[in-house]
Design a protein around this motif. Sequence first.
Motif, short mmCIF file in Angstrom:
data_model
loop_
_atom_site.label_atom_id
_atom_site.label_comp_id
_atom_site.label_asym_id
_atom_site.label_seq_id
_atom_site.Cartn_x
_atom_site.Cartn_y
_atom_site.Cartn_z
N ARG A 93 12.03 10.47 -18.71
CA ARG A 93 11.81 9.32 -17.84
C ARG A 93 13.07 8.46 -17.69
N ARG A 94 13.34 8.03 -16.45
CA ARG A 94 14.52 7.21 -16.17
C ARG A 94 14.21 6.00 -15.30
N GLN A 95 13.02 5.92 -14.71
CA GLN A 95 12.72 4.76 -13.87
C GLN A 95 12.42 3.52 -14.70
N ILE A 96 12.11 3.71 -15.99
CA ILE A 96 11.85 2.58 -16.87
C ILE A 96 13.18 1.90 -17.24
N PHE A 97 13.08 0.65 -17.70
CA PHE A 97 14.28 -0.12 -18.02
C PHE A 97 14.76 0.22 -19.44
N ALA A 98 15.21 1.45 -19.59
CA ALA A 98 15.53 1.97 -20.92
C ALA A 98 17.02 2.21 -21.08
N GLY A 99 17.55 1.82 -22.24
CA GLY A 99 18.89 2.12 -22.69
C GLY A 99 18.80 2.61 -24.12
N PHE A 100 19.82 2.30 -24.92
CA PHE A 100 19.81 2.78 -26.30
C PHE A 100 20.98 2.20 -27.07
N VAL B 195 0.82 -1.22 0.00
CA VAL B 195 0.00 0.00 0.00
C VAL B 195 0.85 1.26 0.00
N ARG B 196 2.16 1.12 0.19
CA ARG B 196 3.04 2.29 0.22
C ARG B 196 3.31 2.79 -1.20
N GLN B 197 3.45 4.10 -1.33
CA GLN B 197 3.89 4.65 -2.61
C GLN B 197 5.40 4.85 -2.54
N HIS B 198 6.12 4.10 -3.35
CA HIS B 198 7.57 4.13 -3.29
C HIS B 198 8.17 5.28 -4.09
N SER B 199 7.38 5.87 -4.94
CA SER B 199 7.79 7.04 -5.73
C SER B 199 6.53 7.71 -6.26
N PRO B 200 6.50 9.05 -6.31
CA PRO B 200 5.32 9.72 -6.91
C PRO B 200 5.14 9.39 -8.38
N LEU B 201 6.18 8.82 -9.00
CA LEU B 201 6.07 8.40 -10.40
C LEU B 201 5.26 7.12 -10.56
N ALA C 41 9.33 -2.21 -12.04
CA ALA C 41 10.00 -0.90 -11.90
C ALA C 41 9.75 -0.32 -10.51
N THR C 42 8.56 -0.55 -9.95
CA THR C 42 8.30 -0.10 -8.58
C THR C 42 9.19 -0.84 -7.59
N HIS C 43 9.40 -2.12 -7.80
CA HIS C 43 10.33 -2.87 -6.95
C HIS C 43 11.72 -2.26 -7.00
N GLN C 44 12.14 -1.81 -8.16
CA GLN C 44 13.46 -1.19 -8.27
C GLN C 44 13.51 0.12 -7.47
N LEU C 45 12.39 0.80 -7.35
CA LEU C 45 12.34 2.07 -6.64
C LEU C 45 12.17 1.91 -5.13
N ARG C 46 11.73 0.75 -4.68
CA ARG C 46 11.48 0.58 -3.25
C ARG C 46 12.81 0.48 -2.49
N SER C 47 12.78 0.90 -1.23
CA SER C 47 13.95 0.77 -0.37
C SER C 47 13.81 -0.49 0.47
N GLY C 48 14.89 -0.86 1.11
CA GLY C 48 14.84 -2.04 1.96
C GLY C 48 15.56 -3.22 1.34
N ALA D 183 -4.15 10.93 -11.11
CA ALA D 183 -2.71 10.88 -11.33
C ALA D 183 -2.07 9.89 -10.36
N ARG D 184 -0.95 9.32 -10.76
CA ARG D 184 -0.28 8.33 -9.90
C ARG D 184 0.04 8.90 -8.52
N ALA D 185 0.47 10.15 -8.49
CA ALA D 185 0.86 10.74 -7.21
C ALA D 185 -0.32 10.83 -6.24
N ASP D 186 -1.54 10.86 -6.77
CA ASP D 186 -2.73 11.03 -5.93
C ASP D 186 -3.36 9.70 -5.51
N ARG D 187 -2.96 8.60 -6.09
CA ARG D 187 -3.66 7.34 -5.87
C ARG D 187 -3.58 6.80 -4.43
N PRO D 188 -2.49 7.05 -3.69
CA PRO D 188 -2.48 6.54 -2.31
C PRO D 188 -3.57 7.15 -1.42
N GLN D 189 -4.08 8.32 -1.77
CA GLN D 189 -5.10 8.97 -0.96
C GLN D 189 -6.51 8.47 -1.29
#
Length: 441
Positions: free
Chosen positions: A422-429, A39-45, A151-158, A88-94
């Motif tokens: 955007r940088r949280q996605i698994f993007a290269g080039f 239920v935690r938001q690990h990033s506003p993205l 991608a959210t797992h990559q952003l989570r701490s712990g 918006a994603r940032a508002d969904r936890p509320q």
Amino acid sequence: MNLAELSDDDLRAHVAAELARTRQRSAELTDSVDDEDLVRQHSPLMSPLVWDLAHVGSQEELWLVRDVGGREAIRPDIDDLYDAFQHARADRPQLPLLGPAEARDYVGTVREKVFDLLERTPLEGRRLVDRAFAFGMIVQHEQQHDETMLATHQLRSGPPALSAEPPPSDVDVLPPEVFVPGGTFTMGTSTEPWALDNERPAHEVHVDDFYLDTTPVTNGQYLAFMDAGGYDDPRWWSEAGWAHRQRADLRAPRFWQRDGDRWSRRRFGHLEPVPEAEPVVHVSFHEAEAYAAWAGKRLPTEQEWEKAARFDPASGRSRRYPWGDDDPRPEHANLGQRHLRPAPAGAYRAGAAPCGARQLIGDVWEWTATDFLPYPGFAAFPYREYSEVFFGPEYKVLRGGSFGTDRAACRGTFRNWDYPIRRQIFAGFRCARTPRAEERR
């Protein structure tokens, strides 16, 4: 697998297997953490993981239970909560979201009804169900959210919550570039049964001769750009890119940190030295474009990328994948979260394209120079909000999928898009370049 040639019974069996396989992945991504983490938001993205879980159930209910099946709504009261365009994603936890146990019960109830109607639904006579399109759309939708949850797992701490075997380490020493002759080829598709609307229709496209990097740009190559002061030299950046670099104080790919005289990166809870042989990941379009300029090259257009990935000069036709028309297997590409990192550059010789390029499918999404626009003859289906509302210069096209992309949601024609920051996605080039005068053939 050629879905167009399967009998209805075999097609239903395939759909059932894909639905089950996909749900298993969703469960692994959500069962690996506790309810507090869900239920935690690990990033506003990003949305909380529990929102993604219930959202895939809501879309499955809307399209399969209600539309395809014509059955009574299960939870019409939550439609707005899980409409991605309403909040918006940032508002969904509320929002008053379903809790973890309720969300699991809900998606399970929806799935039971879907398996029942799969046995009863004619797979022809209506475009939405022809060759099980709506079922394939839902499989792809859930797999796309699975990659988002990854991608959210990559952003989570712990501490780490996920584990996987390392990718294959056997690589070939390859030339840095391959030559792709110019000419006309068929881009997109009109025949792939589960292709989404922005991949359609097939159309003829001409590209001029170009050179393409044989593999994606590696961490080691990108470190050379950093060591040369690439982040501090506006010559290499577009006006928009330089403005964003300054505003966001970009100094390295996301999740990298200085470790004495070396760089480390955080990857799914692990802190490790940056592996120089792997494709660089978590860079924005602006960073990719700046590196390409520093290297004396450019990003490929989407048309160039697809010609390199699909065109077979021996037959004169476009393949489904770089290696041919067969569905991806583990020896072809790094897909489906089998490994939680890109494979070293030069891996997957069985997945090589006719031009000689490697790893065009899997490992990292690849930024292209092209804005996300419709193909000639585009028609939105089955709803405008999948593609049409995103068309325009605000978004850049990415191609090829990543190590977190499932095989069901990745084809030689598949198109992804995102904001250039955007940088949280698994993007290269990888880079391309136009032949010099003395190289023209």
